[in-house]
Design a protein around this motif. Sequence first.
Motif, PDB file in Angstrom:
ATOM      1  N   VAL A   1      43.253  -5.511 -28.659  1.00  0.00           N
ATOM      2  CA  VAL A   1      43.845  -6.854 -28.652  1.00  0.00           C
ATOM      3  C   VAL A   1      43.396  -7.644 -29.882  1.00  0.00           C
ATOM      4  N   ILE A   2      42.112  -7.542 -30.209  1.00  0.00           N
ATOM      5  CA  ILE A   2      41.580  -8.289 -31.347  1.00  0.00           C
ATOM      6  C   ILE A   2      42.202  -7.815 -32.661  1.00  0.00           C
ATOM      7  N   VAL A   3      42.405  -6.518 -32.796  1.00  0.00           N
ATOM      8  CA  VAL A   3      43.063  -5.985 -34.001  1.00  0.00           C
ATOM      9  C   VAL A   3      44.434  -6.651 -34.191  1.00  0.00           C
ATOM     10  N   LEU A   4      45.197  -6.752 -33.129  1.00  0.00           N
ATOM     11  CA  LEU A   4      46.521  -7.391 -33.212  1.00  0.00           C
ATOM     12  C   LEU A   4      46.406  -8.862 -33.588  1.00  0.00           C
ATOM     13  N   LEU A   5      45.458  -9.577 -32.979  1.00  0.00           N
ATOM     14  CA  LEU A   5      45.291 -11.000 -33.270  1.00  0.00           C
ATOM     15  C   LEU A   5      44.870 -11.225 -34.723  1.00  0.00           C
ATOM     16  N   VAL A   6      43.938 -10.408 -35.192  1.00  0.00           N
ATOM     17  CA  VAL A   6      43.482 -10.549 -36.580  1.00  0.00           C
ATOM     18  C   VAL A   6      44.623 -10.243 -37.551  1.00  0.00           C
ATOM     19  N   ALA A   7      45.372  -9.175 -37.275  1.00  0.00           N
ATOM     20  CA  ALA A   7      46.495  -8.811 -38.145  1.00  0.00           C
ATOM     21  C   ALA A   7      47.544  -9.923 -38.181  1.00  0.00           C
ATOM     22  N   MET A   8      47.857 -10.506 -37.022  1.00  0.00           N
ATOM     23  CA  MET A   8      48.833 -11.601 -36.970  1.00  0.00           C
ATOM     24  C   MET A   8      48.361 -12.791 -37.783  1.00  0.00           C
ATOM     25  N   ARG A   9      47.064 -13.094 -37.692  1.00  0.00           N
ATOM     26  CA  ARG A   9      46.541 -14.225 -38.467  1.00  0.00           C
ATOM     27  C   ARG A   9      46.636 -13.946 -39.969  1.00  0.00           C
ATOM     28  N   LEU A  10      46.319 -12.725 -40.363  1.00  0.00           N
ATOM     29  CA  LEU A  10      46.367 -12.374 -41.780  1.00  0.00           C
ATOM     30  C   LEU A  10      47.803 -12.395 -42.326  1.00  0.00           C
ATOM     31  N   PHE A  11      48.760 -11.957 -41.513  1.00  0.00           N
ATOM     32  CA  PHE A  11      50.145 -11.905 -41.962  1.00  0.00           C
ATOM     33  C   PHE A  11      50.819 -13.276 -41.977  1.00  0.00           C
ATOM     34  N   PHE A  12      50.545 -14.092 -40.966  1.00  0.00           N
ATOM     35  CA  PHE A  12      51.364 -15.287 -40.741  1.00  0.00           C
ATOM     36  C   PHE A  12      50.675 -16.617 -41.022  1.00  0.00           C
ATOM     37  N   VAL A  13      49.342 -16.638 -41.166  1.00  0.00           N
ATOM     38  CA  VAL A  13      48.637 -17.894 -41.442  1.00  0.00           C
ATOM     39  C   VAL A  13      48.222 -17.922 -42.890  1.00  0.00           C
ATOM     40  N   ARG A  14      48.699 -18.919 -43.595  1.00  0.00           N
ATOM     41  CA  ARG A  14      48.391 -19.059 -45.021  1.00  0.00           C
ATOM     42  C   ARG A  14      47.611 -20.338 -45.268  1.00  0.00           C
TER      43      ARG A  14
ATOM     44  N   ASP B   1      33.871 -10.257 -46.256  1.00  0.00           N
ATOM     45  CA  ASP B   1      33.442 -11.445 -45.523  1.00  0.00           C
ATOM     46  C   ASP B   1      33.305 -12.640 -46.454  1.00  0.00           C
ATOM     47  N   GLY B   2      32.745 -12.405 -47.639  1.00  0.00           N
ATOM     48  CA  GLY B   2      32.596 -13.493 -48.596  1.00  0.00           C
ATOM     49  C   GLY B   2      33.919 -13.943 -49.186  1.00  0.00           C
ATOM     50  N   PHE B   3      34.869 -13.015 -49.292  1.00  0.00           N
ATOM     51  CA  PHE B   3      36.156 -13.324 -49.923  1.00  0.00           C
ATOM     52  C   PHE B   3      37.138 -13.958 -48.941  1.00  0.00           C
ATOM     53  N   LEU B   4      37.262 -13.373 -47.737  1.00  0.00           N
ATOM     54  CA  LEU B   4      38.300 -13.808 -46.800  1.00  0.00           C
ATOM     55  C   LEU B   4      37.728 -14.077 -45.417  1.00  0.00           C
ATOM     56  N   GLY B   5      37.169 -13.046 -44.758  1.00  0.00           N
ATOM     57  CA  GLY B   5      36.435 -13.278 -43.524  1.00  0.00           C
ATOM     58  C   GLY B   5      37.003 -12.790 -42.216  1.00  0.00           C
ATOM     59  N   PRO B   6      38.259 -13.136 -41.841  1.00  0.00           N
ATOM     60  CA  PRO B   6      38.739 -12.775 -40.505  1.00  0.00           C
ATOM     61  C   PRO B   6      38.695 -11.278 -40.232  1.00  0.00           C
TER      62      PRO B   6
ATOM     63  N   GLY C   1      36.471 -15.550 -35.223  1.00  0.00           N
ATOM     64  CA  GLY C   1      36.961 -16.522 -36.200  1.00  0.00           C
ATOM     65  C   GLY C   1      38.452 -16.784 -36.100  1.00  0.00           C
ATOM     66  N   THR C   2      39.205 -15.855 -35.493  1.00  0.00           N
ATOM     67  CA  THR C   2      40.641 -16.090 -35.307  1.00  0.00           C
ATOM     68  C   THR C   2      40.896 -17.230 -34.321  1.00  0.00           C
ATOM     69  N   ILE C   3      39.864 -17.602 -33.560  1.00  0.00           N
ATOM     70  CA  ILE C   3      39.977 -18.729 -32.632  1.00  0.00           C
ATOM     71  C   ILE C   3      39.327 -19.989 -33.209  1.00  0.00           C
ATOM     72  N   THR C   4      38.106 -19.848 -33.746  1.00  0.00           N
ATOM     73  CA  THR C   4      37.379 -21.040 -34.181  1.00  0.00           C
ATOM     74  C   THR C   4      37.966 -21.681 -35.444  1.00  0.00           C
ATOM     75  N   LEU C   5      38.424 -20.876 -36.387  1.00  0.00           N
ATOM     76  CA  LEU C   5      38.973 -21.459 -37.620  1.00  0.00           C
ATOM     77  C   LEU C   5      40.220 -22.311 -37.353  1.00  0.00           C
ATOM     78  N   PRO C   6      41.242 -21.809 -36.628  1.00  0.00           N
ATOM     79  CA  PRO C   6      42.393 -22.660 -36.321  1.00  0.00           C
ATOM     80  C   PRO C   6      42.014 -23.888 -35.489  1.00  0.00           C
ATOM     81  N   THR C   7      41.031 -23.733 -34.603  1.00  0.00           N
ATOM     82  CA  THR C   7      40.589 -24.866 -33.782  1.00  0.00           C
ATOM     83  C   THR C   7      40.036 -25.986 -34.654  1.00  0.00           C
ATOM     84  N   LEU C   8      39.201 -25.629 -35.619  1.00  0.00           N
ATOM     85  CA  LEU C   8      38.615 -26.637 -36.508  1.00  0.00           C
ATOM     86  C   LEU C   8      39.672 -27.270 -37.412  1.00  0.00           C
TER      87      LEU C   8
END
Length: 250
Positions: free
Chosen positions: A237-250, A150-155, A28-35
Amino acid sequence: MPGPEVLLYGLPLAFLAGFIDAVAGGGGTITLPTLFFMGLSPAQVVATNKLLAIFGSGSATYQFWRKGNVERALVLRLIPLALAGAALGAYLVHFVDPDSFRTLVGVVILLVGALVLVNKRFGTEDRYPGLTARTLALTLPGAFVIGMYDGFLGPGTGTFAMFMFALAGFNLVKSGGNARTLNFATNLGAFLFFLIGGQMVWWLGLPMGAANALGATLGARMAMLRGSGFVKAVYAVIVLLVAMRLFFVR
């Protein structure tokens, strides 16, 4: 509404997301920003993402299931709790500040990733003891909490689920198979919920879902072929990507 040209990048990115998600979660860290980049509304993004996610998670589940990398007796007990948690999480969205919660989860997932990497033997051997009291005490509430997230946030839902199953004694390949199966159930439940809302962009979700399923098939097969060491590297790698999305994408 975007034109069909967005599929030129949407299809390969959906394929990549399926591959990554099947190996270590976090697609979802890829598909959500893509959409979002395609210009869909937030409601359309969330609904369409669940549409394509059931293709990917379903395909990965099938691959792991047929090769015996899903602990069926355990996972089938966890699915109802995960679905109940997801319903509660969707309800709590209206009462909890998502930004504060997102930051907290970002810290937690970094700690999870650090624990996996520091402990060199974590997830490399299958030490699952069976349906013991300890196993159920860990996984039953764990499935509910993961479903609620998953129901609340998801990534990162699949990434957290893999960690829970690894704690229960599974190697990371079997943890991935169990996590994909659990995630498929919650994705399917969310899909049915969003189907009622009528926000899915079908002409995008269906072809991207097919690409996601192809990527997931390849990812699941690669995980089983290469083993837990490969999965662990991708997991980091995925842990880092998910953490970056949670911290920096609002």
